[in-house]
Design a protein around this motif. Structure first.
Motif, PDB file in Angstrom:
ATOM      1  N   GLN A 120      -2.128  -7.350  -9.115  1.00 32.15           N
ATOM      2  CA  GLN A 120      -2.123  -6.384 -10.223  1.00 32.15           C
ATOM      3  C   GLN A 120      -3.486  -6.329 -10.917  1.00 32.15           C
ATOM      4  OE1 GLN A 120       0.734  -4.334 -11.061  1.00 32.15           O
ATOM      5  NE2 GLN A 120      -0.999  -3.264 -11.974  1.00 32.15           N
ATOM      6  N   THR A 121      -4.108  -7.499 -11.086  1.00 29.43           N
ATOM      7  CA  THR A 121      -5.451  -7.544 -11.693  1.00 29.43           C
ATOM      8  C   THR A 121      -6.439  -6.730 -10.859  1.00 29.43           C
ATOM      9  OG1 THR A 121      -4.980  -9.768 -12.510  1.00 29.43           O
ATOM     10  CG2 THR A 121      -7.290  -9.106 -12.469  1.00 29.43           C
ATOM     11  N   ILE A 122      -6.395  -6.938  -9.550  1.00 26.68           N
ATOM     12  CA  ILE A 122      -7.316  -6.220  -8.661  1.00 26.68           C
ATOM     13  C   ILE A 122      -7.027  -4.719  -8.705  1.00 26.68           C
ATOM     14  CG2 ILE A 122      -8.088  -5.964  -6.258  1.00 26.68           C
ATOM     15  CD1 ILE A 122      -7.187  -8.938  -5.853  1.00 26.68           C
ATOM     16  N   ASP A 152      -4.630 -12.910   0.662  1.00 27.90           N
ATOM     17  CA  ASP A 152      -5.418 -11.705   0.960  1.00 27.90           C
ATOM     18  C   ASP A 152      -4.640 -10.484   0.478  1.00 27.90           C
ATOM     19  OD1 ASP A 152      -7.582 -13.028   2.283  1.00 27.90           O
ATOM     20  OD2 ASP A 152      -6.239 -13.374   3.975  1.00 27.90           O
ATOM     21  N   VAL A 153      -4.936 -10.053  -0.737  1.00 30.20           N
ATOM     22  CA  VAL A 153      -4.101  -9.026  -1.361  1.00 30.20           C
ATOM     23  C   VAL A 153      -4.880  -7.746  -1.697  1.00 30.20           C
ATOM     24  CG1 VAL A 153      -2.464 -10.715  -2.267  1.00 30.20           C
ATOM     25  CG2 VAL A 153      -4.428 -10.029  -3.672  1.00 30.20           C
ATOM     26  N   THR A 154      -6.102  -7.639  -1.187  1.00 24.30           N
ATOM     27  CA  THR A 154      -6.929  -6.502  -1.592  1.00 24.30           C
ATOM     28  C   THR A 154      -6.377  -5.170  -1.081  1.00 24.30           C
ATOM     29  OG1 THR A 154      -8.873  -7.938  -1.677  1.00 24.30           O
ATOM     30  CG2 THR A 154      -9.276  -5.571  -1.603  1.00 24.30           C
ATOM     31  N   ILE A 155      -5.902  -5.131   0.163  1.00 30.65           N
ATOM     32  CA  ILE A 155      -5.358  -3.871   0.704  1.00 30.65           C
ATOM     33  C   ILE A 155      -4.162  -3.417  -0.139  1.00 30.65           C
ATOM     34  CG2 ILE A 155      -4.082  -2.886   2.671  1.00 30.65           C
ATOM     35  CD1 ILE A 155      -7.077  -2.960   3.189  1.00 30.65           C
ATOM     36  N   ASP A 156      -3.259  -4.356  -0.439  1.00 26.86           N
ATOM     37  CA  ASP A 156      -2.108  -4.006  -1.281  1.00 26.86           C
ATOM     38  C   ASP A 156      -2.572  -3.518  -2.655  1.00 26.86           C
ATOM     39  OD1 ASP A 156       0.512  -5.204   0.198  1.00 26.86           O
ATOM     40  OD2 ASP A 156      -1.258  -6.429   0.609  1.00 26.86           O
ATOM     41  N   ALA A 157      -3.601  -4.184  -3.207  1.00 29.15           N
ATOM     42  CA  ALA A 157      -4.074  -3.833  -4.545  1.00 29.15           C
ATOM     43  C   ALA A 157      -4.729  -2.454  -4.569  1.00 29.15           C
ATOM     44  CB  ALA A 157      -5.061  -4.896  -5.038  1.00 29.15           C
ATOM     45  N   VAL A 158      -5.505  -2.140  -3.533  1.00 29.03           N
ATOM     46  CA  VAL A 158      -6.163  -0.825  -3.481  1.00 29.03           C
ATOM     47  C   VAL A 158      -5.103   0.260  -3.315  1.00 29.03           C
ATOM     48  CG1 VAL A 158      -7.748   0.631  -2.136  1.00 29.03           C
ATOM     49  CG2 VAL A 158      -8.365  -1.747  -2.655  1.00 29.03           C
ATOM     50  N   ALA A 159      -4.091  -0.005  -2.486  1.00 24.63           N
ATOM     51  CA  ALA A 159      -2.990   0.950  -2.338  1.00 24.63           C
ATOM     52  C   ALA A 159      -2.294   1.151  -3.687  1.00 24.63           C
ATOM     53  CB  ALA A 159      -2.003   0.458  -1.287  1.00 24.63           C
ATOM     54  N   LEU A 160      -1.987   0.054  -4.351  1.00 20.02           N
ATOM     55  CA  LEU A 160      -1.321   0.105  -5.660  1.00 20.02           C
ATOM     56  C   LEU A 160      -2.150   0.883  -6.682  1.00 20.02           C
ATOM     57  CD1 LEU A 160       1.062  -0.947  -7.416  1.00 20.02           C
ATOM     58  CD2 LEU A 160      -0.273  -3.041  -7.807  1.00 20.02           C
ATOM     59  N   ALA A 161      -3.463   0.675  -6.637  1.00 20.62           N
ATOM     60  CA  ALA A 161      -4.353   1.352  -7.590  1.00 20.62           C
ATOM     61  C   ALA A 161      -4.211   2.869  -7.504  1.00 20.62           C
ATOM     62  CB  ALA A 161      -5.807   0.958  -7.312  1.00 20.62           C
ATOM     63  N   PHE A 162      -3.947   3.378  -6.285  1.00 20.16           N
ATOM     64  CA  PHE A 162      -3.874   4.830  -6.098  1.00 20.16           C
ATOM     65  C   PHE A 162      -2.451   5.308  -5.847  1.00 20.16           C
ATOM     66  CE2 PHE A 162      -8.312   3.814  -4.789  1.00 20.16           C
ATOM     67  CZ  PHE A 162      -8.951   4.546  -5.771  1.00 20.16           C
ATOM     68  N   GLY A 163      -1.471   4.440  -6.078  1.00 21.25           N
ATOM     69  CA  GLY A 163      -0.080   4.838  -5.863  1.00 21.25           C
ATOM     70  C   GLY A 163       0.223   5.182  -4.421  1.00 21.25           C
ATOM     71  N   ALA A 164      -0.485   4.545  -3.478  1.00 21.34           N
ATOM     72  CA  ALA A 164      -0.267   4.824  -2.054  1.00 21.34           C
ATOM     73  C   ALA A 164       0.583   3.714  -1.424  1.00 21.34           C
ATOM     74  CB  ALA A 164      -1.610   4.930  -1.330  1.00 21.34           C
ATOM     75  N   GLU A 165       1.239   4.027  -0.343  1.00 17.36           N
ATOM     76  CA  GLU A 165       1.946   3.022   0.455  1.00 17.36           C
ATOM     77  C   GLU A 165       0.934   2.248   1.302  1.00 17.36           C
ATOM     78  OE1 GLU A 165       5.728   3.236   1.438  1.00 17.36           O
ATOM     79  OE2 GLU A 165       5.627   3.965  -0.634  1.00 17.36           O
ATOM     80  N   VAL A 166       1.338   1.073   1.763  1.00 19.90           N
ATOM     81  CA  VAL A 166       0.555   0.384   2.790  1.00 19.90           C
ATOM     82  C   VAL A 166       1.198   0.693   4.135  1.00 19.90           C
ATOM     83  CG1 VAL A 166      -0.198  -1.839   3.695  1.00 19.90           C
ATOM     84  CG2 VAL A 166      -0.175  -1.448   1.227  1.00 19.90           C
ATOM     85  N   VAL A 167       0.387   1.185   5.071  1.00 19.92           N
ATOM     86  CA  VAL A 167       0.907   1.543   6.396  1.00 19.92           C
ATOM     87  C   VAL A 167       0.098   0.820   7.476  1.00 19.92           C
ATOM     88  CG1 VAL A 167       1.711   3.817   5.625  1.00 19.92           C
ATOM     89  CG2 VAL A 167      -0.620   3.552   6.523  1.00 19.92           C
ATOM     90  N   GLU A 168       0.642   0.809   8.692  1.00 22.27           N
ATOM     91  CA  GLU A 168      -0.098   0.209   9.803  1.00 22.27           C
ATOM     92  C   GLU A 168      -0.968   1.288  10.431  1.00 22.27           C
ATOM     93  OE1 GLU A 168       1.740  -2.855  12.451  1.00 22.27           O
ATOM     94  OE2 GLU A 168       1.353  -1.340  13.985  1.00 22.27           O
ATOM     95  N   SER A 169      -2.262   0.993  10.520  1.00 20.60           N
ATOM     96  CA  SER A 169      -3.192   1.945  11.129  1.00 20.60           C
ATOM     97  C   SER A 169      -3.031   1.891  12.645  1.00 20.60           C
ATOM     98  CB  SER A 169      -4.623   1.587  10.734  1.00 20.60           C
ATOM     99  OG  SER A 169      -5.529   2.086  11.691  1.00 20.60           O
ATOM    100  N   LEU A 184     -16.499  -4.963  -6.985  1.00 22.37           N
ATOM    101  CA  LEU A 184     -15.416  -5.851  -7.398  1.00 22.37           C
ATOM    102  C   LEU A 184     -15.385  -7.005  -6.412  1.00 22.37           C
ATOM    103  CD1 LEU A 184     -13.033  -6.425  -9.257  1.00 22.37           C
ATOM    104  CD2 LEU A 184     -11.592  -5.081  -7.708  1.00 22.37           C
ATOM    105  N   ILE A 185     -15.732  -8.191  -6.901  1.00 22.91           N
ATOM    106  CA  ILE A 185     -15.824  -9.378  -6.051  1.00 22.91           C
ATOM    107  C   ILE A 185     -14.551 -10.192  -6.292  1.00 22.91           C
ATOM    108  CG2 ILE A 185     -17.300 -11.333  -5.425  1.00 22.91           C
ATOM    109  CD1 ILE A 185     -18.932  -8.826  -5.328  1.00 22.91           C
ATOM    110  N   ILE A 186     -13.837 -10.479  -5.211  1.00 20.13           N
ATOM    111  CA  ILE A 186     -12.489 -11.025  -5.321  1.00 20.13           C
ATOM    112  C   ILE A 186     -12.405 -12.413  -4.698  1.00 20.13           C
ATOM    113  CG2 ILE A 186     -10.088 -10.665  -4.580  1.00 20.13           C
ATOM    114  CD1 ILE A 186     -11.030  -7.559  -4.429  1.00 20.13           C
TER     115      ILE A 186
END
Lengths: 246, 246
Positions: free
Chosen positions: A52-54, A80-97, A11-13
């Motif tokens: 949402q598209t991603i 830069d929305v890929t991290i949010d989109a990947v989290a959304l794709a799997f119903g996960a929260e975004v957290v600080e590593s 997936l190229i964004i």
């Protein structure tokens, strides 16, 4: 431990790619890296910087392929929305590593701001892939690898694949170069294709190339089968052909 | 007569692209041509030479976008399945185009064979687009343009767009080059993005480029709005910035 995977998608964004401001340089590099470890890249999708598209695309590609690679959208700015989109794709929260935040704190010291810490955001549950050459972690969320869009950095990440994923068998390729045109090659190719169903046969005309007019390729995972198909094709060629075999 | 279209999609077809044997060169050319006529390229998909996969993708892209461009798979050999796939997508038969068959007969004369005539196959009901520069017809099936994969030939076809399709307004772009890093630009960008929702703002870090560190882009169809967003951003920059505005 190396995971055996059969199929991959990419997936190229990036708006800049779809507007033609920038030519994508990552796909061919990824395609070659996957080929080298025997994994079949089946599908590539290129989309705009819309979360949402991603997310929809990540979910669908991850469901239908063994492994997915995203390229782009992983910086600290609003686009830069890929991290949010990947989290959304799997119903996960975004957290600080924690490990990533610690690396940023060590690197930036007193200059560290909110913008820097955004680089430490990951989907909850993501793994962080590193090796000796690539110290900055790569986010892997389930079967989705999140890679950066900058070509030089994208390339630096690809050695991470080795030892982590591989196909069931390496791919084997042969290529035959001829001065014949496709319409004349067609009956010969049809015979080879019909008799060698386990080998993928490709035909690629060139455009004003001095050295040849059509390149034929023979691909598969069974080296003997590929050699048989290639040899069978070469045996059908008229006198003086082929120009070259690779 | 020029048809006003808003959105476009591209379907790039070919095993050789997904295996990394060949780097796609057509997408960026198409993206720029569409941008130049004010049409938004929203989505690109790249697939293997499988007729059902291509047909499914053509149907879906044609349903969700005003216009679709395919690249590749239009020669006479077994791996050229785009015409069949486009026909299948719309439930049409594949028929021999009389004008195309006549051109092939005139060109090849006594050398004409079945392989050559395969180039005259079109989905029933397709239009044939030509102009003075591009005499060999381009198949347009409903809203799907079927373009060849060979980059030199693909490029030759793009002048056909002009005068046939155009966006509602041209796109306007501005670019600002700075020596600031994205984490430091983020708060400034957030203010501009919040205040100029009608302008698309992009941020692109470079990698070891001497002339700048981050390029900011401002895009939209309203030239005044784009100029306002760009000027507002430049006014927020510290002394000595930007390096350049385009």
């Amino acid at each position: 431990m190396t995971q055996i995977v059969h199929t991959a998608a990419a997936l190229i964004i990036g708006n800049e790619l779809l507007s033609g401001k920038v030519a994508d340089a990552n796909l061919v590099v990824l395609a070659r890296a996957l080929r080298a470890v025997g994994v079949e890249l089946r599908r590539v999708v290129m989309v705009l910087d819309h979360v949402q598209t991603i997310a929809d695309e990540v979910r669908e590609l991850a469901r239908t392929h063994d492994v997915v690679f995203t390229s782009g959208g992983v910086g600290p700015t609003h686009d830069d929305v890929t991290i949010d989109a990947v989290a959304l794709a799997f119903g996960a929260e975004v957290v600080e590593s924690e490990p990533m935040a610690a690396m940023l704190r060590a690197h930036y010291g007193a200059a560290l701001g909110e913008g820097h810490l955004r680089m430490a955001r990951v989907p909850a549950g993501a793994e962080l892939a590193t090796n000796d050459e690539v110290r900055w972690p790569t986010v892997v969320m389930r079967n989705v690898w999140v890679l950066p869009g900058i070509p030089e950095v994208f390339r630096m990440k690809l050695p991470l694949l080795r030892g982590r994923i591989a196909g069931p068998e390496p791919f084997v390729s042969r290529a035959v170069y001829t001065n014949l045109d496709e319409p004349d090659l067609k009956p010969l190719l049809d015979r080879v294709v019909a008799a060698h169903a386990d080998v993928e046969v490709g035909s690629y005309p060139t455009w004003r190339d001095a050295a040849y007019r059509t390149k034929l390729t023979f691909d598969g995972r069974d080296a003997d089968a590929v050699a048989r198909a290639c040899d069978a094709f070469v045996a059908l060629l008229p006198h003086g052909e082929p120009q070259r075999i690779e």
